[in-house]
Scaffold this motif. Structure first.
Motif, PDB file in Angstrom:
ATOM      1  N   LEU B 143       5.496  -6.795   1.815  1.00  0.00           N
ATOM      2  CA  LEU B 143       5.142  -6.643   3.225  1.00  0.00           C
ATOM      3  C   LEU B 143       5.723  -5.355   3.801  1.00  0.00           C
ATOM      4  N   TYR B 144       6.963  -5.025   3.353  1.00  0.00           N
ATOM      5  CA  TYR B 144       7.653  -3.876   3.947  1.00  0.00           C
ATOM      6  C   TYR B 144       7.360  -2.568   3.216  1.00  0.00           C
ATOM      7  N   ALA B 145       6.904  -2.657   1.963  1.00  0.00           N
ATOM      8  CA  ALA B 145       6.670  -1.439   1.180  1.00  0.00           C
ATOM      9  C   ALA B 145       5.688  -0.470   1.859  1.00  0.00           C
ATOM     10  N   PRO B 146       4.585  -0.958   2.468  1.00  0.00           N
ATOM     11  CA  PRO B 146       3.697   0.009   3.134  1.00  0.00           C
ATOM     12  C   PRO B 146       4.343   0.717   4.326  1.00  0.00           C
ATOM     13  N   MET B 147       5.346   0.081   4.948  1.00  0.00           N
ATOM     14  CA  MET B 147       6.090   0.756   6.013  1.00  0.00           C
ATOM     15  C   MET B 147       6.831   1.954   5.422  1.00  0.00           C
TER      16      MET B 147
END
Ligand SMILES: [Zn+2]
Lengths: 128, 382
Positions: B143-147
Motif C-alpha cells: 500500500l505504501y510502496a507507491p507513495m
C-alpha cells in the motif's frame, strides 16, 4: 420489500463485463471512485452509473516480489499500477506486458479474474 | 504551559514467538510503568488501551483493583494511536475528568495473523480489502510502496537514502540493547537485502514482534511529587491525509497526516524545529520516516533524501532520530516504545544511546493509511 441495492453493484456488474463503471453525482455531476454512499462535493445521495472512457496514465506503482498470499506465488514478480483515469479518479490494478512502468505512461483498462475469481483491473500500455 | 506530564514508562522483553499472550504483555508493561512512576496500580483512574490487540478496559479494572475508573477511551488510528492517547490523556487530565491515565500496549504476533492478513479484518481498510486485495495488493508494504515510488520519481530520492535510515536505526538499536535486532548492518547489506515490493527491500520494513510497552500520564502538579523527573507534554496535534481510507485516491501521495498536525503542535508547544534535540519518528518503513521529516517541516517537500544523508539522524548528528532502534530494529510496539524512549531521553536515562543534554523532543505516530500524530515533550523540573 426489496433490499436497497449495494452502492457498489453497478461497479461489479461492469467489472464482470470488462468495463469500468464509475459513480457520477446526480446533483452536481462530480465523478467519484471508489463507490460511496454520498457525493463528497455536495453530499447528495443521487447517483448515476457512468461507464469510463477506459484510458489513463500511470501515477505510481510497485513491483511485488514476495507472495503475500500463497496463491500469488506463480505471478511473481507482478506490477501494481495506480492510474489516473481521464474522469479524474484513480484505479489500482495489474500492469500487463513487458513495458516498464513510468509516470504518465498511457494505459487502457481491462478486467481479468483475480483472487477468488473477483474481476480486477488490468492495464495494457497504449501505443503512443 | 504544560497541562500533563509523563511520569512512568515500562517495557517487557522484546522477542519473537513469545509464549506469553498479548494481555500478559500489556499487564506486565503497565505494572512496570506504574512502579516506575512510584504509583500503585489502584492509583490509575483512566485507561486508554492501544491497538486492535488492546484488552478491554474492564480487564485493567479487575486485575489492578481500580475502584474508581473515571475515564476510558480508544483512539482508532493504528500507529498514530499512542500519540493520540498521549494527547487525549492530557486533555482528560486538564479537564479534571481523571488524574492518572495508563496507556498500555502489548501484542503476540507469532500466534496470530501477519500484518497482510490483520489489516483486512479492520473496517478502515475496507476499500483495500474489497477492490485492491483481489488484484494482489494485500500488505501494508504494498500500500505504501507507491507513495515512496512517486517520491523517488518526482524528487530523485534513492534507495540508498532509505538505507541510511535503516543503518542509523540499527546502530541505535544496538546501543539501546533491548532490540530484537542485535547485529549491525551496512548500506551494502541494505542494498543486498531481498526486494519485497519495489522500492521496499527487507531492510526497509519494520519487525513483527512480541512484547508490551506502556506509559503513565498525570497532571504536572502531581508529577512533581512522584518518583521520576517529570517529562511535560508541551503540545500535540493529530492530522489526517485527504482520502484517509484510500491511498489510491489520495490527491498527493507524498504527504501524510502529520503534514496537517505539525504546525499546530509546534505552535501549541511554543518551540521551533531548532529546539528539537531528539526525534522518535514512526518507522513502519524507512520511507515513512523520510516523508514525515518533510511533512514535519524539518526540510522542504522533496528534500528528505539529502536531509537524511551525512549522519544527520545518527547519535551525534543534528537530529538524532529513533534512538531506541524504532519499529525497524527494536520492536513493533506501535510507537508506544517511541514515547517510552523519548521520555527516557528527556529524563537523561537512555543509556548508551543518550543524546547529550537532550531537553526537548518530538514523537510522531503514523496509523493505518496515513493518520498522523505529533507530540512535543520537554524535561520538567522536579
Ligand atoms: Zn455532488
Amino acid at each position: 420489500m426489496t433490499e436497497p441495492e449495494d452502492i457498489a453493484a453497478p461497479y461489479w456488474r461492469g467489472a464482470a463485463e470488462g468495463v469500468l463503471v464509475l459513480q457520477r453525482c446526480g446533483n452536481c455531476g462530480v465523478v467519484r471512485h471508489y463507490p460511496r454512499a454520498i457525493c463528497s462535493a455536495c453530499q447528495s445521495e443521487l447517483v448515476e452509473p457512468q461507464q469510463a472512457d477506459g484510458r489513463g496514465t500511470v501515477h505510481s506503482w510497485t513491483v511485488t516480489h514476495h507472495a503475500f498470499d500463497p496463491r500469488l506465488a506463480d505471478d511473481l514478480p507482478y506490477t501494481l499500477v495506480t492510474v489516473d483515469m481521464r474522469e479524474g479518479v484513480r484505479v489500482l490494478g495489474r500492469l500487463d506486458g513487458d513495458t516498464a512502468p513510468a509516470i504518465d505512461l498511457p494505459v487502457r483498462i481491462t478486467f481479468a479474474p483475480g483472487l477468488d475469481g473477483t474481476p480486477v483491473p488490468h492495464f495494457v500500455v497504449e501505443a503512443p | 504551559m504544560s497541562r500533563a506530564s509523563v511520569v512512568g514508562v515500562g517495557e517487557t522483553e522484546y522477542t519473537k514467538r513469545s509464549p506469553r499472550t498479548a494481555l500478559q504483555h500489556q499487564l506486565e508493561a503497565s505494572l512496570t510503568a506504574i512502579a516506575d512512576a512510584g504509583l500503585t496500580p489502584g492509583d490509575v483512574d483512566g485507561v486508554i488501551p492501544i491497538g486492535i490487540t488492546g484488552a478491554p478496559v474492564e480487564e485493567y479494572v479487575a486485575d489492578f483493583g481500580i475502584t474508581d475508573l473515571r475515564f476510558s477511551a480508544v483512539v482508532p488510528h493504528g500507529g498514530a494511536s499512542a500519540v493520540g492517547a498521549l494527547q487525549l490523556a492530557g486533555a482528560a487530565i486538564a479537564a479534571g475528568l481523571c488524574s492518572t491515565v495508563l496507556v498500555p500496549f502489548g501484542r503476540n504476533t507469532s500466534s496470530g495473523a501477519k500484518a497482510g492478513q490483520r489489516i483486512h479484518t479492520m473496517p478502515q481498510f475496507h476499500f483495500v480489502s474489497e477492490y485492491e486485495r483481489p488484484a494482489g495488493n494485500i500488505a501494508p508494504a504494498q500500500l505504501y510502496a507507491p507513495m515512496a515510488r512517486r517520491h523517488m520519481e518526482l524528487y530523485g530520492t534513492t534507495s540508498e537514502q532509505f538505507g541510511e535510515i535503516a543503518v542509523s536505526t540499527r546502530e541505535h538499536a544496538l546501543l539501546n540493547g533491548r532490540g530484537l535486532m542485535t547485529r549491525p548492518i551496512t548500506l551494502a547489506d541494505h542494498q543486498a537485502s531481498r526486494m519485497i515490493t519495489d522500492p521496499f527491500r527487507l531492510l526497509d520494513c519494520s519487525l513483527e514482534s512480541d512484547g508490551g510497552a506502556a506509559f503513565v500520564v498525570t497532571s504536572p502538579e502531581r508529577a512533581r511529587d512522584l518518583a521520576q523527573t517529570p517529562v511535560d507534554l508541551l503540545g500535540s496535534a493529530m492530522g489526517h491525509p485527504d482520502s484517509p481510507s484510500s491511498i489510491t485516491q489520495r490527491p498527493d501521495l507524498t504527504r501524510v497526516g502529520v503534514a496537517k498536525a505539525a504546525a499546530l503542535a509546534f505552535e501549541a508547544a511554543g518551540v521551533t524545529h531548532a529546539d528539537i534535540d531528539v526525534a522518535e519518528i514512526y518507522d513502519c518503513f524507512t520511507y515513512i520516516v523520510l516523508c514525515q521529516l518533510e511533512d514535519l517541516g524539518f526540510c522542504a517537500k522533496g528534500e528528505g533524501g539529502p536531509f537524511v544523508e551525512g549522519g544527520r539522524l545518527r547519535l551525534g548528528g543534528e537530529l538524532p532520530t529513533n534512538t531506541h532502534g524504532g519499529l525497524l530494529s527494536q520492536s513493533h510496539m506501535l510507537a508506544v516504545n517511541h514515547v517510552v524512549e523519548l521520555v527516557r531521553q528527556l529524563r537523561g536515562t537512555a543509556g548508551a544511546a543518550q543524546v547529550a543534554g537532550a531537553e526537548t523532543g518530538l514523537v510522531t505516530g503514523y496509523g493505518d493509511m496515513g493518520d498522523g500524530g505529533v507530540a512535543i515533550l520537554r524535561k520538567g523540573t522536579s
